[in-house]
Design a protein around this motif. Sequence first.
Motif, PDB file in Angstrom:
ATOM      1  N   THR A 255       0.825  -1.201   0.000  1.00 20.36           N
ATOM      2  CA  THR A 255       0.000   0.000   0.000  1.00 20.36           C
ATOM      3  C   THR A 255       0.860   1.252   0.000  1.00 20.36           C
ATOM      4  O   THR A 255       0.640   2.186  -0.783  1.00 20.36           O
ATOM      5  CB  THR A 255      -0.929   0.009   1.227  1.00 20.36           C
ATOM      6  N   VAL A 256       1.869   1.268   0.864  1.00 17.40           N
ATOM      7  CA  VAL A 256       2.753   2.434   0.940  1.00 17.40           C
ATOM      8  C   VAL A 256       3.468   2.643  -0.391  1.00 17.40           C
ATOM      9  O   VAL A 256       3.600   3.778  -0.881  1.00 17.40           O
ATOM     10  CB  VAL A 256       3.766   2.261   2.086  1.00 17.40           C
ATOM     11  N   VAL A 257       3.924   1.553  -1.017  1.00 15.13           N
ATOM     12  CA  VAL A 257       4.669   1.666  -2.275  1.00 15.13           C
ATOM     13  C   VAL A 257       3.813   2.309  -3.368  1.00 15.13           C
ATOM     14  O   VAL A 257       4.283   3.185  -4.110  1.00 15.13           O
ATOM     15  CB  VAL A 257       5.176   0.279  -2.729  1.00 15.13           C
ATOM     16  N   VAL A 258       2.552   1.890  -3.480  1.00 21.89           N
ATOM     17  CA  VAL A 258       1.751   2.342  -4.625  1.00 21.89           C
ATOM     18  C   VAL A 258       0.976   3.627  -4.360  1.00 21.89           C
ATOM     19  O   VAL A 258       0.454   4.213  -5.309  1.00 21.89           O
ATOM     20  CB  VAL A 258       0.775   1.238  -5.108  1.00 21.89           C
ATOM     21  N   VAL A 259       0.899   4.092  -3.105  1.00 20.61           N
ATOM     22  CA  VAL A 259       0.145   5.326  -2.850  1.00 20.61           C
ATOM     23  C   VAL A 259       1.007   6.426  -2.231  1.00 20.61           C
ATOM     24  O   VAL A 259       0.503   7.523  -1.976  1.00 20.61           O
ATOM     25  CB  VAL A 259      -1.086   5.074  -1.936  1.00 20.61           C
ATOM     26  N   ALA A 260       2.291   6.173  -1.996  1.00 19.30           N
ATOM     27  CA  ALA A 260       3.136   7.167  -1.329  1.00 19.30           C
ATOM     28  C   ALA A 260       3.148   8.495  -2.070  1.00 19.30           C
ATOM     29  O   ALA A 260       2.969   9.569  -1.476  1.00 19.30           O
ATOM     30  CB  ALA A 260       4.560   6.630  -1.172  1.00 19.30           C
ATOM     31  N   ALA A 261       3.363   8.443  -3.385  1.00 19.81           N
ATOM     32  CA  ALA A 261       3.413   9.681  -4.165  1.00 19.81           C
ATOM     33  C   ALA A 261       2.046  10.363  -4.198  1.00 19.81           C
ATOM     34  O   ALA A 261       1.949  11.593  -4.129  1.00 19.81           O
ATOM     35  CB  ALA A 261       3.886   9.385  -5.576  1.00 19.81           C
ATOM     36  N   ILE A 262       0.998   9.552  -4.297  1.00 18.76           N
ATOM     37  CA  ILE A 262      -0.356  10.111  -4.309  1.00 18.76           C
ATOM     38  C   ILE A 262      -0.637  10.813  -2.992  1.00 18.76           C
ATOM     39  O   ILE A 262      -1.183  11.932  -2.952  1.00 18.76           O
ATOM     40  CB  ILE A 262      -1.386   8.994  -4.578  1.00 18.76           C
ATOM     41  N   TYR A 263      -0.239  10.197  -1.878  1.00 20.65           N
ATOM     42  CA  TYR A 263      -0.449  10.796  -0.557  1.00 20.65           C
ATOM     43  C   TYR A 263       0.318  12.118  -0.435  1.00 20.65           C
ATOM     44  O   TYR A 263      -0.229  13.133   0.011  1.00 20.65           O
ATOM     45  CB  TYR A 263       0.014   9.813   0.526  1.00 20.65           C
ATOM     46  N   ALA A 264       1.595  12.094  -0.832  1.00 22.12           N
ATOM     47  CA  ALA A 264       2.414  13.307  -0.721  1.00 22.12           C
ATOM     48  C   ALA A 264       1.862  14.422  -1.607  1.00 22.12           C
ATOM     49  O   ALA A 264       1.885  15.602  -1.227  1.00 22.12           O
ATOM     50  CB  ALA A 264       3.860  13.000  -1.093  1.00 22.12           C
ATOM     51  N   GLN A 265       1.346  14.056  -2.775  1.00 17.96           N
ATOM     52  CA  GLN A 265       0.824  15.053  -3.703  1.00 17.96           C
ATOM     53  C   GLN A 265      -0.536  15.576  -3.272  1.00 17.96           C
ATOM     54  O   GLN A 265      -0.780  16.789  -3.247  1.00 17.96           O
ATOM     55  CB  GLN A 265       0.736  14.434  -5.094  1.00 17.96           C
ATOM     56  N   GLU A 266      -1.431  14.656  -2.930  1.00 16.29           N
ATOM     57  CA  GLU A 266      -2.811  15.041  -2.634  1.00 16.29           C
ATOM     58  C   GLU A 266      -2.971  15.638  -1.238  1.00 16.29           C
ATOM     59  O   GLU A 266      -3.783  16.547  -1.042  1.00 16.29           O
ATOM     60  CB  GLU A 266      -3.737  13.829  -2.792  1.00 16.29           C
ATOM     61  N   VAL A 267      -2.222  15.127  -0.252  1.00 18.08           N
ATOM     62  CA  VAL A 267      -2.375  15.594   1.129  1.00 18.08           C
ATOM     63  C   VAL A 267      -1.432  16.748   1.433  1.00 18.08           C
ATOM     64  O   VAL A 267      -1.817  17.745   2.059  1.00 18.08           O
ATOM     65  CB  VAL A 267      -2.143  14.433   2.124  1.00 18.08           C
ATOM     66  N   MET A 268      -0.170  16.622   0.989  1.00 16.90           N
ATOM     67  CA  MET A 268       0.849  17.608   1.358  1.00 16.90           C
ATOM     68  C   MET A 268       1.181  18.582   0.232  1.00 16.90           C
ATOM     69  O   MET A 268       1.935  19.531   0.446  1.00 16.90           O
ATOM     70  CB  MET A 268       2.133  16.899   1.810  1.00 16.90           C
ATOM     71  N   GLY A 269       0.646  18.369  -0.975  1.00 19.85           N
ATOM     72  CA  GLY A 269       0.876  19.283  -2.070  1.00 19.85           C
ATOM     73  C   GLY A 269       2.293  19.293  -2.610  1.00 19.85           C
ATOM     74  O   GLY A 269       2.786  20.319  -3.081  1.00 19.85           O
TER      75      GLY A 269
END
Length: 445
Positions: free
Chosen positions: A263-277
């Motif tokens: 989960t971390v591998v496939v959503v890490a970039a999405i999380y950083a982009q969507e949550v932290m901008g």
Amino acid sequence: MDDPTTQARPAGTCEVLAWAFYDFANSGYTTVVLTTIYSAFFVAVVAADLDTANPGTATLLWTLGIAAANLIVLVSSPVIGAMADVRASKKRYLLYSSVACVLGTAGLALAGPGEAPLALTILIISYIAFSLGESLIAAFLPEIASSENMGRISGYGWGLGYFGGLLTLGCCLGYINHATAQEQGAEQYVPVTLLLTAVIFAVTAAPTFVWLRERARPRAEASQSYVRAAFAQVADTLRHAARLPDLFRFLLCIIFFQAGVSTVVVVAAIYAQEVMGFSSQRLIVLIMVVNFTAALGAVVFGFVQDRLGSVPSLAGALLLWIVAILVAMRGDSEALLWLAGNLIGLAMGATQAGGRALVGQLTPAQHNGEMFGLWGLANRAAAIVGPISYGIITRIGGGDHQLSMLSTLAFFLVGLALLLGVREARGRSAALAYTARSTGGNGAH
């Protein structure tokens, strides 16, 4: 029928490095396609129109694509591993999977905005090839390492792999900086980074195919169907799972903690982009630093594992994962995200190197391809359950990524509980006894 035993001459330094260089080569696919550039590009550009009306849809679609690929690998990996054992063809199958992954990575450059179906189709093909290659290269580990140094050699491979990811990300970052200076957008520079990733994979995998030896010998009779023999071998192993209780308990454990890792591998970039901008450049720098800490974790953990044992060391790594996820869930500042990212890096290097080494120690001789096929099956099952759970929760929560982290935390907690029931020494003895029975008392692990 040919002698099924593997050749006795041990692997030298050059061959061990050739084996480890495959981890170096394929890490570019993981870091660029799954973890950083392409996953964020898919959500923000390729499938952006889907998120306009229903927030969270693009993330769910990404995780469903990964899950579909993993479902195919889940079914095929143990049989392909067993066929590789029967035919002594691990290296040949590894070459086929590598070519397919390289071509698939380059092919992702063809999918532009609004072309999510095409992008997902190519992603699934490339990911299947990558996953099969990951299992096949792991199956060489018991042939080139002893039980005394398996943790260190596995750690060397993962550690070198993270530096491969750093090389690929560094090349991509250099190009992105050049492209943005020329006022190009992601639609122009992301396809080029995919081509760079494919080329680096192909070039750096070459040492593996030049120097790594296939020690196994064919085991099937000439008149027997290789596919039938492979299915029969897998079925026999599953029927006799009670003879290897610690191996199969650990494979179950892997399903849970790897669900969190996947989960971390496939959503890490999405999380950083969507949550932290995070921008593309900041995201790549973060992942580059995380890769460095992951390499450090893999190498250091290899030594700790050989000294203290795999189970206690892995338990410590899973505790580190739990702390990292808790920090990420509280990540309302960039500093906390950097802290969580580096904790994740250390924990990821440790769990990936340690899990592969422990499977190797608990595997009976002459069943390496098959058992690492089952290891691949466990990883693929995890990669279905983990990301889909995250994607569904994100969709239901209207794009609430921090809420979705709860499922990731739960996977690590269950994995830790299962790991504490694995007895390493008992598992090694069971593997030796299994080998003795299958070879009429003459096998040795």
